[in-house]
Motif scaffolding. Structure first.
Motif, mmCIF file in Angstrom:
data_model
loop_
_atom_site.group_PDB
_atom_site.id
_atom_site.type_symbol
_atom_site.label_atom_id
_atom_site.label_comp_id
_atom_site.label_asym_id
_atom_site.label_seq_id
_atom_site.Cartn_x
_atom_site.Cartn_y
_atom_site.Cartn_z
ATOM 1 N N TYR A 166 0.845 -1.206 0.000
ATOM 2 C CA TYR A 166 0.000 0.000 0.000
ATOM 3 C C TYR A 166 0.874 1.248 0.000
ATOM 4 C CZ TYR A 166 -3.429 -3.553 1.016
ATOM 5 O OH TYR A 166 -4.212 -4.690 0.925
ATOM 6 N N ARG A 167 2.114 1.079 -0.397
ATOM 7 C CA ARG A 167 3.073 2.181 -0.428
ATOM 8 C C ARG A 167 3.773 2.233 -1.769
ATOM 9 N NH1 ARG A 167 0.474 3.683 3.836
ATOM 10 N NH2 ARG A 167 1.159 2.940 5.861
ATOM 11 N N VAL A 168 4.254 3.428 -2.133
ATOM 12 C CA VAL A 168 5.076 3.535 -3.338
ATOM 13 C C VAL A 168 6.407 2.855 -3.025
ATOM 14 C CG1 VAL A 168 6.266 5.096 -4.913
ATOM 15 C CG2 VAL A 168 4.025 5.739 -3.985
ATOM 16 N N PRO A 169 6.779 1.825 -3.761
ATOM 17 C CA PRO A 169 8.008 1.108 -3.410
ATOM 18 C C PRO A 169 9.262 1.958 -3.619
ATOM 19 C CG PRO A 169 7.141 0.297 -5.490
ATOM 20 C CD PRO A 169 6.128 1.264 -4.951
ATOM 21 N N ASP A 170 10.253 1.725 -2.735
ATOM 22 C CA ASP A 170 11.538 2.406 -2.860
ATOM 23 C C ASP A 170 12.444 1.546 -3.741
ATOM 24 O OD1 ASP A 170 14.178 3.452 -0.514
ATOM 25 O OD2 ASP A 170 13.913 3.678 -2.692
ATOM 26 N N TYR A 180 10.350 -6.121 -8.081
ATOM 27 C CA TYR A 180 9.565 -5.576 -9.197
ATOM 28 C C TYR A 180 10.259 -5.694 -10.554
ATOM 29 C CZ TYR A 180 6.642 -3.821 -5.474
ATOM 30 O OH TYR A 180 5.813 -3.767 -4.364
ATOM 31 N N ALA A 181 11.574 -5.891 -10.540
ATOM 32 C CA ALA A 181 12.316 -5.937 -11.804
ATOM 33 C C ALA A 181 11.885 -7.126 -12.660
ATOM 34 C CB ALA A 181 13.815 -6.002 -11.524
ATOM 35 N N GLY A 182 11.553 -6.852 -13.916
ATOM 36 C CA GLY A 182 11.166 -7.914 -14.854
ATOM 37 C C GLY A 182 9.796 -8.509 -14.564
ATOM 38 N N ARG A 183 9.068 -7.904 -13.627
ATOM 39 C CA ARG A 183 7.756 -8.441 -13.229
ATOM 40 C C ARG A 183 6.615 -7.608 -13.765
ATOM 41 N NH1 ARG A 183 9.184 -11.283 -8.502
ATOM 42 N NH2 ARG A 183 10.971 -12.520 -9.163
ATOM 43 N N ARG A 184 5.418 -8.186 -13.662
ATOM 44 C CA ARG A 184 4.198 -7.500 -14.101
ATOM 45 C C ARG A 184 3.474 -7.040 -12.850
ATOM 46 N NH1 ARG A 184 -0.114 -7.549 -18.152
ATOM 47 N NH2 ARG A 184 -1.903 -8.728 -17.329
ATOM 48 N N THR A 185 3.363 -5.725 -12.705
ATOM 49 C CA THR A 185 2.809 -5.162 -11.482
ATOM 50 C C THR A 185 1.545 -4.374 -11.770
ATOM 51 O OG1 THR A 185 4.982 -5.039 -10.443
ATOM 52 C CG2 THR A 185 3.282 -3.571 -9.581
ATOM 53 N N ALA A 186 0.492 -4.663 -11.006
ATOM 54 C CA ALA A 186 -0.742 -3.886 -11.123
ATOM 55 C C ALA A 186 -0.654 -2.705 -10.170
ATOM 56 C CB ALA A 186 -1.948 -4.749 -10.777
ATOM 57 N N VAL A 187 -0.943 -1.516 -10.675
ATOM 58 C CA VAL A 187 -0.980 -0.311 -9.840
ATOM 59 C C VAL A 187 -2.434 0.143 -9.787
ATOM 60 C CG1 VAL A 187 -0.228 2.087 -9.593
ATOM 61 C CG2 VAL A 187 1.363 0.358 -10.470
ATOM 62 N N ILE A 188 -3.003 0.184 -8.588
ATOM 63 C CA ILE A 188 -4.416 0.553 -8.427
ATOM 64 C C ILE A 188 -4.488 1.929 -7.767
ATOM 65 C CG2 ILE A 188 -6.657 -0.134 -7.498
ATOM 66 C CD1 ILE A 188 -5.691 -2.994 -7.328
ATOM 67 N N GLY A 189 -5.175 2.887 -8.419
ATOM 68 C CA GLY A 189 -5.315 4.236 -7.861
ATOM 69 C C GLY A 189 -4.963 5.261 -8.926
ATOM 70 N N SER A 190 -5.343 6.527 -8.711
ATOM 71 C CA SER A 190 -5.078 7.532 -9.760
ATOM 72 C C SER A 190 -4.651 8.866 -9.175
ATOM 73 C CB SER A 190 -6.315 7.707 -10.630
ATOM 74 O OG SER A 190 -7.366 8.229 -9.846
ATOM 75 N N GLY A 191 -3.957 8.840 -8.035
ATOM 76 C CA GLY A 191 -3.474 10.089 -7.453
ATOM 77 C C GLY A 191 -1.967 10.222 -7.631
ATOM 78 N N ALA A 192 -1.407 11.193 -6.917
ATOM 79 C CA ALA A 192 0.027 11.484 -7.061
ATOM 80 C C ALA A 192 0.878 10.265 -6.741
ATOM 81 C CB ALA A 192 0.402 12.652 -6.159
ATOM 82 N N SER A 193 0.453 9.465 -5.773
ATOM 83 C CA SER A 193 1.245 8.276 -5.433
ATOM 84 C C SER A 193 1.217 7.264 -6.569
ATOM 85 C CB SER A 193 0.711 7.633 -4.151
ATOM 86 O OG SER A 193 0.961 8.460 -3.057
ATOM 87 N N ALA A 194 0.052 7.060 -7.190
ATOM 88 C CA ALA A 194 -0.038 6.127 -8.318
ATOM 89 C C ALA A 194 0.818 6.635 -9.475
ATOM 90 C CB ALA A 194 -1.498 5.961 -8.741
ATOM 91 N N PHE A 195 0.759 7.950 -9.724
ATOM 92 C CA PHE A 195 1.604 8.527 -10.776
ATOM 93 C C PHE A 195 3.074 8.214 -10.487
ATOM 94 C CE2 PHE A 195 -2.107 10.192 -12.234
ATOM 95 C CZ PHE A 195 -2.441 11.502 -11.983
ATOM 96 N N THR A 196 3.466 8.411 -9.223
ATOM 97 C CA THR A 196 4.870 8.187 -8.848
ATOM 98 C C THR A 196 5.260 6.731 -9.051
ATOM 99 O OG1 THR A 196 4.577 9.907 -7.169
ATOM 100 C CG2 THR A 196 6.542 8.534 -6.983
ATOM 101 N N ALA A 197 4.377 5.808 -8.629
ATOM 102 C CA ALA A 197 4.681 4.379 -8.786
ATOM 103 C C ALA A 197 4.834 4.018 -10.265
ATOM 104 C CB ALA A 197 3.571 3.551 -8.147
ATOM 105 N N LEU A 198 3.967 4.559 -11.118
ATOM 106 C CA LEU A 198 4.058 4.268 -12.552
ATOM 107 C C LEU A 198 5.362 4.815 -13.133
ATOM 108 C CD1 LEU A 198 0.364 5.110 -13.530
ATOM 109 C CD2 LEU A 198 1.404 2.831 -13.553
ATOM 110 N N ALA A 199 5.737 6.019 -12.685
ATOM 111 C CA ALA A 199 6.980 6.622 -13.185
ATOM 112 C C ALA A 199 8.186 5.803 -12.724
ATOM 113 C CB ALA A 199 7.087 8.061 -12.690
#
Ligand SMILES: Cc1cc2nc3c(=O)[nH]c(=O)nc-3n(C[C@H](O)[C@H](O)[C@H](O)COP(=O)(O)OP(=O)(O)OC[C@H]3O[C@@H](n4cnc5c(N)ncnc54)[C@H](O)[C@@H]3O)c2cc1C
Length: 445
Positions: A166-170, A180-199
């Motif tokens: 439930y946190r943006v991973p470091d 997370y490397a080489g893996r398929r990750t679902a990101v749920i949410g559409s706020g600044a934290s979700a943006f950061t995780a996608l970036a």
């Protein structure tokens, strides 16, 4: 906000006791130490705290630069706690607040009774403290929203806890990066934290050790002009850049957006990989990790004996809620508010900071730095000062994000856009109308 409140109370000659459950001041902020704020130092420091810190030789960091959460906690929140000295107790978790000898039902002499505050220390010892007023600045960090599209944990969400965060991973932490490397990750949410995780995941995908990294962005709504926030028109440039970075992650193929997907269940396939099932029956197969960033909720459990006046939807003070409703407001259109909007049927108790916004994702520290002086002045009996609230907030300004140009990375310096001056109240033109309650908003952390 707790140390800021204490600083103002000391200014009014009132002796505060600050109870922090964590081991240090800013304990919650320390848990997102690796993330950059989208506010500059100039927007992240309470002027009253600055005044209290100055005699100690503390100097304000370069106002136009952006602190990380870790820097904000270490270079500002902790020094402030140090100045307050023994007034700040860490390792002290509040487990209950009530009126002495009066539970929630009892009226008799209620207001004449002091508050009783139950505290559990890290060594397990329980204590009772008495107070004439309570300011609850305990935030919402500890109570993040679940993956379930209905606001409940999805079926199987808890059972899949080993692959759900439930946190943006470091991703600078090698162990986390390997997850997370080489893996398929679902990101749920559409706020600044979700943006950061996608970036972050897109950066990993572009790195030598991240080949094959892929994000699947789960959205309950469709993609629209406001989905990526204010972009380059955002008056908090670093906040706008987060949305642009998320858009680039999608445009560059590092993230696939799956829209109208309300997660109902998280199942495991025969290989142990996760399958996200939507309410409409759609199945998202072959998911290795899930990052849930659907906002936060207030923990009201330890206030059950207090007569709070909260809005049904937002769980924010009833007077404040209409001003911060994410269906109507972005963080830039919230007009100044103080002790009156934050008051409850129970006299002498206030929720401030992130917690005062309940489930609304639009809180900015600057707002808290306006709430606190008003409340502390009210507690000091200075109603005139308490009513003087002014707020200067940068607006997100929803604009079409520029088409797929590589988004500017948030630099550590930026020309702060001219803040919009709002004095209470103005007719606020609604920003981009949000169809559904935001699963995170422009400032959703
Ligand atoms: C990732 C992230 C990024 C953000 N970025 C920005 C930004 O750039 N600009 C901005 O203006 N705002 C930002 N915010 C929003 C907000 O300003 C911060 O969350 C800020 O830390 C809120 O301060 P607070 O004091 O209300 O809550 P918190 O900082 O969460 O502090 C609450 C404290 O209470 C303690 N606590 C909790 N429960 C108890 C208990 N029962 N007893 C005792 N102690 C307790 C916690 O340990 C914590 O230390 C961000 C938020 C997040 C999560």
């Amino acid at each position: 906000m707790s140390n800021g409140s204490a600083a103002h109370l000391v200014d009014h000659g009132i002796e505060p006791a600050v109870l922090e459950a964590g081991p240090t001041a800013g304990a919650a902020v320390q848990e997102w130490a690796h993330l950059l704020l989208f506010s500059t130092w100039g927007e992240a420091i309470d002027p009253a705290a600055e005044k209290l810190l100055a005699p100690t030789g503390w100097t304000t960091p370069d106002e136009g630069t952006y602190p990380s959460g870790g820097e904000w906690a270490e270079k500002y929140l902790q020094p402030l706690a140090d100045v307050l000295g023994e007034r700040v107790r860490t390792g002290a978790r509040v487990t209950g607040v009530s009126r002495v000898g009066r539970d929630r039902i009892v009226d008799a002499d209620r207001e004449a009774q002091p508050f009783v505050v139950h505290v559990t220390r890290t060594d397990g010892v329980e204590e009772r403290l008495f107070a004439r007023a309570v300011i609850d600045a305990s935030g919402t960090w500890a109570t993040p929203g679940p993956a379930g599209g209905s606001g409940l944990p999805a079926l199987g969400e808890r059972a899949a806890a080993d692959h759900v965060t439930y946190r943006v991973p470091d991703l600078k932490d090698p162990a986390v990066r390997a997850r997370y490397a080489g893996r398929r990750t679902a990101v749920i949410g559409s706020g600044a934290s979700a943006f950061t995780a996608l970036a972050y995941l897109a950066d990993l995908a572009k790195a030598d050790d991240g080949t094959g990294t892929k994000a699947v962005w789960i959205l309950r709504r469709g993609l629209s002009g406001s989905t990526f926030g204010g972009g380059s028109a955002d008056q908090l440039p670093a906040r706008g850049a987060l949305g642009l970075a998320a858009k680039a992650a999608v445009d560059d193929g590092h993230a696939d957006a799956v829209t109208g997907f309300r997660t109902e269940a998280i199942e495991r396939d025969a290989d142990g990989r996760l399958v996200l099932v939507a309410e409409d029956g759609r199945r998202l197969e072959n998911v290795d990790e899930v990052i849930v960033l659907t906002g936060f909720r207030p923990d009201l459990s330890f206030l059950s004996e207090i007569r709070l006046g909260l809005d049904d939807r937002l769980q924010a003070p009833a007077e404040l809620a209409p001003l911060i409703d994410p269906n109507q407001h972005s963080c830039g259109t919230v007009y100044p508010h103080g002790h009156r909007e934050l008051a409850h049927p129970e006299q002498g108790i206030y929720l401030v900071g992130m917690k005062s916004y309940g489930r609304a994702p639009t809180f900015l520290a600057m707002t808290g730095y306006e709430q606190v002086p008003s409340i502390t002045a009210a507690l000091a009996g200075d109603t005139e000062a308490a009513d003087r609230v002014e707020l200067t907030l940068p607006k997100p300004e929803y604009a079409e994000a520029p088409a797929s140009s590589t988004p500017p990375k948030p630099t550590r310096t930026a020309e702060a856009a001219a803040p919009v001056q709002l004095t209470a109240p103005t007719a606020t033109a609604p920003d981009a109308k949000v169809e559904e309650s935001a699963e995170g908003g422009c400032c959703d952390a």
